[in-house]
Design an enzyme around this catalytic site. Structure first.
Site, mmCIF file in Angstrom:
data_model
loop_
_atom_site.group_PDB
_atom_site.id
_atom_site.type_symbol
_atom_site.label_atom_id
_atom_site.label_comp_id
_atom_site.label_asym_id
_atom_site.label_seq_id
_atom_site.Cartn_x
_atom_site.Cartn_y
_atom_site.Cartn_z
ATOM 1 N N THR A 130 4.939 3.822 -5.708
ATOM 2 C CA THR A 130 5.740 3.133 -4.699
ATOM 3 C C THR A 130 5.146 1.794 -4.280
ATOM 4 O OG1 THR A 130 4.727 4.520 -2.996
ATOM 5 C CG2 THR A 130 6.890 5.177 -3.775
ATOM 6 N N VAL A 139 0.816 -1.211 0.000
ATOM 7 C CA VAL A 139 0.000 0.000 0.000
ATOM 8 C C VAL A 139 0.852 1.265 0.000
ATOM 9 C CG1 VAL A 139 -1.719 1.290 1.320
ATOM 10 C CG2 VAL A 139 -1.849 -1.199 1.230
ATOM 11 N N CYS A 140 0.457 2.210 -0.867
ATOM 12 C CA CYS A 140 1.021 3.560 -0.848
ATOM 13 C C CYS A 140 -0.130 4.550 -0.955
ATOM 14 C CB CYS A 140 2.052 3.768 -1.952
ATOM 15 S SG CYS A 140 1.391 3.904 -3.615
ATOM 16 N N GLY A 141 0.181 5.821 -0.992
ATOM 17 C CA GLY A 141 -0.844 6.849 -0.997
ATOM 18 C C GLY A 141 -1.789 6.776 -2.179
#
Length: 88
Positions: free
Chosen positions: A13, A6-8
């Protein structure tokens, strides 16, 4: 076993983390379904493990999945250590 990276925004990423996680899992001989997504979508999913940064882990506080924090998404040794610590 399902692992969610998980990333934003769920594109940059988290994709890098997913690819590096898959590499480490292959080295360890562990089979897992690894996907990547954004933090908002992750809240509605129920994987066994979520790999993410410390900042985003705070956003996911209270999630039923085991959250594994990785600070450097490029560091295979850090990912390996984090996985070995939490998968055993």
């Amino acid at each position: 076993m399902k692992i969610l990276c998980v990333c934003g925004l769920g594109q940059g990423t988290s994709l890098i983390l997913r690819m590096n996680t898959e590499t480490v899992l292959r080295q360890l001989g562990i089979q897992a379904d690894v996907e990547n997504t954004d933090v908002s979508s992750a809240k509605g999913e129920k994987p066994d493990f979520i790999l993410t940064s410390n900042e985003l882990a705070q956003t996911l506080e209270g999630h039923p999945s085991k959250i594994i924090i990785v600070n450097n998404y490029f560091d295979l040794e850090e990912i390996k250590t984090a996985l070995q610590t939490n998968l055993n």
